[in-house]
Motif scaffolding. Structure first.
Motif, short mmCIF file in Angstrom:
data_model
loop_
_atom_site.label_atom_id
_atom_site.label_comp_id
_atom_site.label_asym_id
_atom_site.label_seq_id
_atom_site.Cartn_x
_atom_site.Cartn_y
_atom_site.Cartn_z
N ILE A 232 0.97 -1.13 0.02
CA ILE A 232 -0.09 -0.10 0.03
C ILE A 232 0.99 1.34 -0.14
CG2 ILE A 232 -1.88 -0.97 0.92
CD1 ILE A 232 -1.08 -0.15 3.65
N MET A 233 0.25 2.37 -0.27
CA MET A 233 1.01 3.56 -0.29
C MET A 233 1.76 3.90 1.07
SD MET A 233 -0.66 7.39 -1.56
CE MET A 233 -1.42 6.68 -3.11
N SER A 234 2.87 4.61 0.90
CA SER A 234 3.55 5.18 2.09
C SER A 234 2.52 6.41 2.44
CB SER A 234 4.85 5.41 1.97
OG SER A 234 5.23 6.79 1.48
N VAL A 235 2.82 6.57 3.76
CA VAL A 235 2.09 7.94 4.36
C VAL A 235 2.73 9.12 3.84
CG1 VAL A 235 3.54 8.04 6.29
CG2 VAL A 235 1.40 9.16 6.38
N LYS A 236 3.97 8.94 3.62
CA LYS A 236 4.62 9.88 2.80
C LYS A 236 4.21 10.56 1.36
CE LYS A 236 9.52 11.44 2.24
NZ LYS A 236 10.97 11.07 2.39
N MET A 237 4.07 9.49 0.56
CA MET A 237 3.58 9.67 -0.79
C MET A 237 2.27 10.11 -0.58
SD MET A 237 4.38 8.85 -3.92
CE MET A 237 5.46 7.40 -3.85
N LEU B 75 0.84 12.12 1.78
CA LEU B 75 0.70 13.44 2.06
C LEU B 75 1.26 14.13 1.15
CD1 LEU B 75 1.89 13.17 6.04
CD2 LEU B 75 -0.51 13.63 5.06
N LYS B 76 2.32 14.05 0.51
CA LYS B 76 2.85 14.79 -0.66
C LYS B 76 1.96 15.08 -1.68
CE LYS B 76 7.38 14.61 0.35
NZ LYS B 76 8.02 15.74 1.34
N ASN B 77 0.93 14.06 -1.96
CA ASN B 77 0.20 14.00 -3.09
C ASN B 77 -1.05 14.94 -2.66
OD1 ASN B 77 1.50 12.33 -4.71
ND2 ASN B 77 0.18 10.35 -4.32
N TYR C 282 5.19 18.11 10.72
CA TYR C 282 6.34 18.28 9.83
C TYR C 282 6.08 18.58 8.53
CZ TYR C 282 11.05 16.99 8.08
OH TYR C 282 12.33 17.04 7.43
N GLU C 283 5.13 17.63 7.94
CA GLU C 283 4.82 17.96 6.37
C GLU C 283 4.34 19.25 5.89
OE1 GLU C 283 6.12 15.69 3.98
OE2 GLU C 283 5.27 17.36 2.54
N PHE C 284 3.48 19.78 7.09
CA PHE C 284 3.02 20.98 6.77
C PHE C 284 3.90 22.17 7.45
CE2 PHE C 284 -0.13 18.21 5.75
CZ PHE C 284 -0.93 18.79 4.71
N GLU D 225 11.63 11.40 7.12
CA GLU D 225 12.17 12.20 6.16
C GLU D 225 12.96 11.09 5.33
OE1 GLU D 225 11.96 15.42 5.02
OE2 GLU D 225 13.27 14.68 3.62
N PHE D 226 13.47 10.14 6.00
CA PHE D 226 14.34 8.98 5.21
C PHE D 226 13.63 7.72 4.84
CE2 PHE D 226 17.17 11.64 7.70
CZ PHE D 226 18.46 11.79 6.68
N MET D 227 12.06 7.72 4.90
CA MET D 227 11.48 6.94 4.29
C MET D 227 11.32 6.99 3.01
SD MET D 227 7.09 6.91 4.86
CE MET D 227 7.29 6.55 6.80
#
Lengths: 236, 236
Positions: free
Chosen positions: A168-173, A175-177, A232-234, B233-235
């Motif tokens: 499944i998608m990473s939380v990082k991908m 949130l970036k999307n 962090y992302e925002f 960040e390193f994910m």
């Protein structure tokens, strides 16, 4: 400066509840004319303690506050053991959660009646209020009634469910999307995990399954991780 | 499957300590031929319980493990109250910390002798070992002796100090600027904060002052936030 949330405003005076009054008088040992910060209706006031046994809280002026969420975050969590719940409510408040929805899930503690739930909620409200004071928030997170999965059909914004499914998608991908979104809802599963059937229901309600990576985390750690990540992302 | 860390390897058998043996026998109520995972020297083994009161742990085969840190993380923390320390050691282990350096700071608890410190460290080692088992790590974080700031002059890699000073770099900017680094050291201050003098010493030792944003966090929350952020960040 010590911060409190008032329960009422009466012209130029604010009224605190008894616990806070006890805290001011007995724990902090404050005196007449000492200054405190008081929040009422999301407005922050500088106040002084008046006479008459310190119960008089006089507004000096409005203050600016500089902690604002760029995103509105709702956390949806199953009922867990008391210690874990307490930690989640405290830390989620510190980390800026706006609303917490306790939810019944197949693998969480479910035999709880309305009275017992309301008693628990009183305790959680107290924890959230104290954590809001300590972390200088101007609002206290809202804790809703106990809900079922199917009640989650009216949520707006980005919807995430933290899943341990493979591929499944990473939380990082994810949130970036969705870096323009201003509202995020996150479901966290109980110790035994979310069942396949529950994941299906959530997906049908528009939730995106995301992984936090391959670490194995205790359930009470997950809210802290996801809230830290969103902050962090925002972050500018 | 339940995971344990062995203290010795003897040909095809692994030897656990008494606490783990008690856990297997009395808490988990396992029987002869039941399977467990055992880590020795960063290698993961599938094992079965032999006869002779279950103390015989027989290696069946080596297993692959898939949790690897992309960065090596050292956390440098002052001495705090026991409950806070316990929470930090548990959560930092879950979140992949490699080394923890307890440090003396001006505003933290400092009147502790070597004996008392060693007793504390035994407790922390136990917490880290249990958290490593639970989160399926193949190593247990190293807890060093109690150090002073000036002992931090030999650290390699990126050096961060979480600061509340104004007009400093955000942790986000700093990590983005150092996205190739494979080793990060992070200093976290005590309740009263790091003193100006301490910050000066750290800067002279090559530490970068970074802010986690404008939220006011309890000290024990900071390690969880920064470790969550680094993992994110390193994910991939």
């Amino acid at each position: 400066m010590q911060r409190y949330f008032a329960k009422e405003k009466n012209n130029n005076q604010l009224i605190l509840n008894n616990d806070d009054f006890y805290h001011i008088k007995t724990v902090m040992r404050m005196k007449e004319n000492d200054r405190i910060e008081v929040v009422y209706n999301k407005i922050l006031y500088l106040c002084t303690l008046g006479s008459s046994n310190l119960e008089e809280i006089n507004i000096v002026k409005e203050l600016e506050h500089n902690i604002d969420n760029r995103v509105n975050i709702t956390l949806i969590i199953p009922l867990l053991k008391e210690q874990k719940m307490d930690l989640i409510f405290q830390k989620a408040t510190e980390l800026g959660v706006n609303k917490i929805i306790p939810i019944i899930m197949e693998r969480s503690i479910i035999n709880i009646d309305k009275n017992k739930f309301n008693k628990k909620r009183e305790r959680w409200n107290r924890i959230c209020k104290e954590a809001s004071e300590q972390s200088k928030r101007i609002d206290v997170p809202i804790i809703t009634d106990l809900k079922k999965l199917k009640d989650l059909d009216k949520l707006e914004g980005l919807k995430l469910v933290c899943s341990t499914s493979k591929d499944i998608m990473s939380v990082k991908m994810c949130l970036k999307n969705n870096d323009k979104c201003d509202r995020i809802n996150i479901v966290i599963g109980p110790e035994g995990g979310i069942t396949e059937n529950e994941e299906k229901i959530l997906v049908s309600l528009g939730f995106n399954r995301v992984t936090l990576g391959n670490r194995i985390l205790r359930v009470e750690t997950v809210p802290m991780v996801i809230l830290s990540i969103i902050n962090y992302e925002f972050m500018e």
